[in-house]
Design an enzyme around this catalytic site. Structure first.
Site, PDB file in Angstrom:
ATOM      1  N   GLU A 278       0.824  -1.400  -0.434  1.00  0.00           N
ATOM      2  CA  GLU A 278      -0.003  -0.067   0.077  1.00  0.00           C
ATOM      3  C   GLU A 278       0.638   1.239   0.794  1.00  0.00           C
ATOM      4  OE1 GLU A 278      -3.777   0.180   1.677  1.00  0.00           O
ATOM      5  OE2 GLU A 278      -2.746   1.311   3.866  1.00  0.00           O
ATOM      6  N   GLU A 281       1.342   2.200  -3.345  1.00  0.00           N
ATOM      7  CA  GLU A 281       1.007   2.080  -4.290  1.00  0.00           C
ATOM      8  C   GLU A 281       0.791   3.676  -4.075  1.00  0.00           C
ATOM      9  OE1 GLU A 281      -3.509   1.047  -4.774  1.00  0.00           O
ATOM     10  OE2 GLU A 281      -2.738   0.392  -3.041  1.00  0.00           O
ATOM     11  N   CYS A 298      -7.800  -1.539   4.310  1.00  0.00           N
ATOM     12  CA  CYS A 298      -7.490  -2.922   5.022  1.00  0.00           C
ATOM     13  C   CYS A 298      -9.117  -3.486   5.846  1.00  0.00           C
ATOM     14  CB  CYS A 298      -6.610  -2.292   6.475  1.00  0.00           C
ATOM     15  SG  CYS A 298      -5.573  -1.981   5.907  1.00  0.00           S
ATOM     16  N   SER A 318      -7.806   1.421  -2.234  1.00  0.00           N
ATOM     17  CA  SER A 318      -6.247   0.618  -2.530  1.00  0.00           C
ATOM     18  C   SER A 318      -6.703  -0.610  -3.379  1.00  0.00           C
ATOM     19  CB  SER A 318      -5.633   0.674  -1.041  1.00  0.00           C
ATOM     20  OG  SER A 318      -4.297  -0.091  -1.035  1.00  0.00           O
ATOM     21  N   LYS A 357     -15.480  -9.700   8.741  1.00  0.00           N
ATOM     22  CA  LYS A 357     -14.217 -10.276   8.351  1.00  0.00           C
ATOM     23  C   LYS A 357     -14.513 -11.538   7.842  1.00  0.00           C
ATOM     24  CE  LYS A 357     -10.185  -7.874   8.524  1.00  0.00           C
ATOM     25  NZ  LYS A 357      -9.931  -7.495   7.456  1.00  0.00           N
ATOM     26  N   GLU A 360     -15.858 -10.919   4.748  1.00  0.00           N
ATOM     27  CA  GLU A 360     -14.414 -10.845   3.516  1.00  0.00           C
ATOM     28  C   GLU A 360     -14.067 -11.900   2.887  1.00  0.00           C
ATOM     29  OE1 GLU A 360     -10.804  -7.952   3.822  1.00  0.00           O
ATOM     30  OE2 GLU A 360     -11.471 -10.263   5.125  1.00  0.00           O
ATOM     31  N   GLU A 365     -13.808 -12.395  -4.508  1.00  0.00           N
ATOM     32  CA  GLU A 365     -12.628 -11.297  -5.091  1.00  0.00           C
ATOM     33  C   GLU A 365     -11.712 -12.099  -4.696  1.00  0.00           C
ATOM     34  OE1 GLU A 365     -16.799  -9.475  -5.633  1.00  0.00           O
ATOM     35  OE2 GLU A 365     -15.076  -9.891  -3.967  1.00  0.00           O
ATOM     36  N   CYS A 503     -10.207  -1.539  15.288  1.00  0.00           N
ATOM     37  CA  CYS A 503     -10.433  -2.872  15.303  1.00  0.00           C
ATOM     38  C   CYS A 503     -10.155  -3.277  16.793  1.00  0.00           C
ATOM     39  CB  CYS A 503      -8.828  -3.712  14.654  1.00  0.00           C
ATOM     40  SG  CYS A 503      -9.502  -3.358  12.574  1.00  0.00           S
TER      41      CYS A 503
END
Length: 578
Positions: A278, A281, A298, A318, A357, A360, A365, A503
């Site tokens: 990142e 990037e 994230c 990102s 999560k 996710e 993807e 988090c």
């Protein structure tokens, strides 16, 4: 500051004007019971558990503002009977499966019933029709346990600005539901789980996959690898009655090995990897006229929030996968090759502070060669349950260390668990990459803090000054994005974490009683522990991690390179707004 004077149970009290009776009583050690009340989130006096006697009236203390000369009685026969009746009525329409309920140890209704000496349910009659919504990959809704307090609604609407749930119908038929009673999976819910954290009972909870993980561990044909997010180590101890913010990294690793996992890795390794990807990037976008601001990716709750609400800004996100997904991808490629294990035989389990999560982990993807990067996600709470099921004496465990090659991490990685941590970790590395030399600065304190929105201006070694925004809580994230749309603000970099404070207060963390939340700043205590762990580590910059250096030399070759893009980067999709 203007003051008012009143008496509470015969005690003279002087408090600032606009103080509620509930708050005033606590200043003199009088604890008025509450249920629907959640400070700064739900202050509506709907449940009537907090009633007090003013003259001949019973009034809810959580919204009653103190006045001069007011005489408050909190412990009369009428008050006690009214509170008890309210709880008995709630219980009469409640699924009373306390011995098997997921919230049996920390249910506020159960505690209230005990405190008020409720011994029988006087009111028997019709019950509302039960509805269990299991459609979401992350959150289960059980309306038969709902007490209609509204805490979840106001958290979702006012803190997260998602508004996926609300009250529907009236009177006895009132319920908390979604728009048109759709399954939760078909709404704008981002799976953050903050509704779970605000619920006083078991009406909302994570979708468990403990049984599936136990089955995988017992399967001799499976090689089961576990990884743990940085926020787990500063919260897991609370499930075993340790003080809030206690670091239990070594004991956590030891417990995981005793549970039977074949390897115990640290997601922090992939957090270091994320900084390499990142950070590179960001530099590329800054130097080559790429889409700005670059927004972190994230947090899966935040990513889904953008997909639903700001699809025109998907290119700002990102392309990096989250650290746990990066690590999962490498476990099933780099690690599988080194160990000569077929990727399809490897089961990756992620221990996360977050129920988003779980969503996710099942995204199409986030897979390679038809294999999901991560197979199962357990919350901090689920891990503690497994430890208890296994009869492990957690408090007396000897400390152990993570396995390599994904067990070595830096201080920059561990601070990913706190709001501002990703930005600070990136700065530690970007500054040295741009300057081409070691820089003494490690602590970029300007990005730290637990405020909902922070703006910072950062001078980079190449002479450029970048403007960054750090937001935690999706309501704050919305404010930042709206300011960009209105051209009121311009940023180069934006870090967002869906949960307030980052988090550390994720929807999968230990649930803290509402009264304790009023007295202790949970996010501040856990964030402090995160930075203490950072300070205790020898290497504190991601690009200095020897295993990060090695994986690029041996396998990935370079950040943002061809193989990195194949394994560690992804794309996002536009989702419905309704």
């Amino acid at each position: 500051m203007e003051k008012v004077r009143l008496t509470i149970d015969g005690i003279e009290v002087e408090v600032p004007k606009e103080t509620t009776v509930l708050e005033a009583a606590r200043t003199v050690g009088i604890e008025i019971p509450t249920l629907c009340f959640l400070k700064d989130i739900n202050e509506v006096a709907s449940c009537r558990v907090c009633v007090v006697e003013i003259g001949k009236k019973l009034i809810g203390a959580c919204t009653l503002v103190c006045e001069n000369g007011m005489e408050v009685k909190t412990n009369t026969a009428a008050v006690r009977e009214a509170r008890k009746m309210v709880v008995e009525l709630l219980l009469s329409n409640h699924k009373r499966e306390c011995t098997t309920c997921i919230r049996s140890e920390n249910c506020e209704l159960k505690k209230l019933s005990k405190d008020l000496n409720v011994r029988e349910i006087k009111y028997q009659g019709e019950k509302t029709v039960s509805q269990i919504d299991c459609s979401s990959t992350s959150v289960i809704r059980d309306t038969e346990k709902c007490v209609l307090c509204g805490r979840c609604i106001n958290t979702c609407k006012n803190i997260q600005s998602v508004a996926a749930i609300n009250f529907s119908q009236r009177g006895f038929n009132t319920k908390v539901t979604t728009v048109y009673d759709r399954p939760l999976s078909e709404t704008t819910c981002v799976n953050c789980g903050q509704c779970i954290m605000s619920c006083p009972v078991g009406a909302l909870h994570e979708k468990e996959c403990i049984k599936e993980v136990w089955k995988a561990i017992a399967d001799p044909d499976k090689y089961v690898v576990v990884q743990t997010a940085p926020a787990i180590r500063v919260a897991l101890g609370e499930e075993f009655n340790l003080p809030i913010g206690t670091r239990v990294t070594g004991k956590m690793v030891s417990a995981l090995k005793k549970l039977g996992f074949d390897k115990v890795f640290d997601t922090d390794f992939a957090a270091d990897l994320t900084i390499m990807e990142e950070g590179t990037e960001l530099i590329n976008r800054l130097q080559n006229g790429g889409v700005l601001p670059l927004m972190t990716s994230c947090c899966p709750g935040w990513v889904k929030f953008v997909e639903h609400n700001y699809p025109e800004m998907l290119d700002n996100l990102s392309t990096c996968k989250s650290p746990s997904e990066m690590e999962g991808a490498l476990i099933k490629s780099y690690f599988a090759e080194k160990m000569n294990i077929a990727p399809e035989k490897i089961v990756v389990v992620s221990i996360m502070p977050c129920v988003a999560k779980k969503f996710e982990g099942q995204r199409e993807e986030l897979s390679n060669s038809s294999l999901q990067d991560v197979d199962y996600v357990l919350t901090t709470r689920e891990l503690s349950q497994m430890i208890k099921e296994a009869g492990i004496d957690f408090l007396n465990l000897k400390e152990d260390k993570f396995d390599n090659p994904f067990g070595e991490s830096t201080g920059a990685a561990v601070i990913f668990g706190a709001t501002g941590g990703v930005a600070e970790a990136a700065l530690r590395t970007i500054s040295e990459i741009l300057s081409g030399k070691d820089i003494d600065t490690i602590n970029y304190t300007a990005v730290r803090g637990t405020e909902g929105i922070r703006e910072v201006y950062i001078d980079l070694p190449d002479g450029r000054t970048i403007t960054a925004a750090i937001a935690s809580g999706l309501g704050n994230a919305r404010l930042v994005l709206e300011s960009i749309k209105k051209k009121e603000k311009k940023y180069d970099f934006i870090e967002v974490m869906a949960c307030p404070g980052g988090c550390v207060t994720g929807g999968g963390q230990p649930i803290v009683d509402s009264k304790i939340r009023e007295k202790i700043d949970i996010k501040a205590e856990r964030v402090k522990a995160i930075y203490d762990e950072d300070e205790a580590l020898t290497i504190r910059k991601s690009h200095k991690n020897p295993y990060i250096i090695k994986i690029y030399e041996e396998y990935l070759k370079e950040p943002n390179g061809h193989l990195s893009h194949k394994l560690l980067h992804t794309h996002y999709i536009k989702r419905n707004k309704f």
